[in-house]
Motif scaffolding. Sequence first.
Motif, PDB file in Angstrom:
ATOM      1  N   UNK A 102       0.804  -1.068  -0.157  1.00 50.48           N
ATOM      2  CA  UNK A 102      -0.096  -0.161  -0.109  1.00 50.48           C
ATOM      3  C   UNK A 102       0.840   1.400   0.102  1.00 50.48           C
ATOM      4  N   UNK A 103       0.781   2.050  -1.026  1.00 53.43           N
ATOM      5  CA  UNK A 103       1.375   3.309  -1.123  1.00 53.43           C
ATOM      6  C   UNK A 103       0.758   4.557  -0.788  1.00 53.43           C
ATOM      7  N   UNK A 104       1.480   5.561  -0.396  1.00 50.84           N
ATOM      8  CA  UNK A 104       0.836   6.736  -0.016  1.00 50.84           C
ATOM      9  C   UNK A 104       1.868   7.845  -0.216  1.00 50.84           C
ATOM     10  N   UNK A 163       8.006  11.941  -2.349  1.00 56.30           N
ATOM     11  CA  UNK A 163       8.009  11.633  -0.977  1.00 56.30           C
ATOM     12  C   UNK A 163       7.383  10.492  -0.691  1.00 56.30           C
ATOM     13  N   UNK A 164       7.832   9.400  -0.213  1.00 62.35           N
ATOM     14  CA  UNK A 164       7.150   8.258  -0.193  1.00 62.35           C
ATOM     15  C   UNK A 164       6.874   7.471   1.317  1.00 62.35           C
ATOM     16  N   UNK A 165       5.690   6.998   1.354  1.00 61.19           N
ATOM     17  CA  UNK A 165       5.349   5.784   2.427  1.00 61.19           C
ATOM     18  C   UNK A 165       5.029   4.685   1.659  1.00 61.19           C
ATOM     19  N   UNK A 166       5.496   3.613   1.984  1.00 63.50           N
ATOM     20  CA  UNK A 166       5.078   2.184   1.455  1.00 63.50           C
ATOM     21  C   UNK A 166       5.260   1.516   2.469  1.00 63.50           C
ATOM     22  N   UNK A 167       3.747   0.729   2.430  1.00 62.58           N
ATOM     23  CA  UNK A 167       3.731  -0.354   3.494  1.00 62.58           C
ATOM     24  C   UNK A 167       3.851  -1.830   2.865  1.00 62.58           C
ATOM     25  N   UNK A 168       4.772  -2.331   3.357  1.00 62.78           N
ATOM     26  CA  UNK A 168       5.154  -3.645   2.832  1.00 62.78           C
ATOM     27  C   UNK A 168       4.471  -4.664   3.796  1.00 62.78           C
ATOM     28  N   UNK A 205       7.488  -0.302   7.400  1.00 64.17           N
ATOM     29  CA  UNK A 205       7.046   1.077   6.531  1.00 64.17           C
ATOM     30  C   UNK A 205       8.252   1.249   6.093  1.00 64.17           C
ATOM     31  N   UNK A 206       8.429   1.435   4.597  1.00 65.08           N
ATOM     32  CA  UNK A 206       9.361   1.856   3.848  1.00 65.08           C
ATOM     33  C   UNK A 206       9.189   3.429   3.153  1.00 65.08           C
ATOM     34  N   UNK A 207      10.194   4.029   3.516  1.00 62.87           N
ATOM     35  CA  UNK A 207      10.427   5.571   3.252  1.00 62.87           C
ATOM     36  C   UNK A 207      11.229   5.843   2.119  1.00 62.87           C
ATOM     37  N   UNK A 208      11.141   6.914   1.378  1.00 61.55           N
ATOM     38  CA  UNK A 208      12.065   7.190   0.426  1.00 61.55           C
ATOM     39  C   UNK A 208      11.879   8.580   0.101  1.00 61.55           C
TER      40      UNK A 208
END
Length: 298
Positions: free
Chosen positions: A92-94, A106-111, A121-124
């Motif tokens: 799920x990406x936000x 600017x990333x939130x990605x929930x693996x 929580x993957x951030x970039x």
Amino acid sequence: MSDSKMVLFIVSLFLISSLSHNIAVIANDNFYQDVDITWGNGRAMILKHGKLLTLSLDQASGSGFQSKNDFIYGKFDMKIKLVPGNSAGVVTAYYLRSQGSMWDELDFEFLGNLSGEPYIVHTNVYTQGNGNREQQFYLWFDPTAKFHTYSILWNPGHVVFSVDGKPIREFKNLEPLGVPYPKSQPMRIYSSLWNADDWATRGGLVKTNWSEAPFISTFRDFGANACVWSNGVSSCNVTSSNSSSIAGDRREWLSQELDSTGQKSLKWVQKKYMVYNYCTDTKRFPEGLPLECTVTTK
């Protein structure tokens, strides 16, 4: 005060003053007014008179939406309840993203995970088309049991990723020292639910179990206290009947820094829950860590 910190302070003051009248609040609490569903062929749905939005993923397709507005700086909040059960391989990406080949993001990605294992929580942070600034964290709660608030603060001084008001990551504006910073490209909010079982769970070792489909993430209470960009011009300086409250909001987020409590919370999360930090990965960067990992402004 060091010379480098003085330069950052002066740059921040200039940028803040130039935006002092460009502010708008997008808090309709109505997804019909705030976002467009962009893909999924019916798998994304707005429900409860615009109060709720769901994204769905099955073996044929995922789904996604984007904000109707572009923004230059802001405080962006979304309450999300993530895919429950066996969500291995699912992301799920936000995130915020600009257009073009030299984009900012600017990333939130929930693996996703196997049932009973913690979400990561993957951030970039991308600047001018370049990313490779990943930081990952375990969540300290079950993000599938109820809604939690995920926030991105983007102002002239820094970017802060927060979970339920707790900062988990800060990316400072070190542009005077040679580190690109997202400052001039308008960005739009995006969200998607998609299959990434080639990398998302244990580096791709655990694949998506399609017998668990459809996978569903649920969203509510989108808020953007931000400068809105339209046709090359900021539309935030339009006179508003509640301008006094808007000005108060502007003072809060546009110049907001992490106070001692915020710094303490940031260190707590990073000490207890950080899984990966690109700034410590010397094997990945054998010729030297990225500049923002090595400079200091204190």
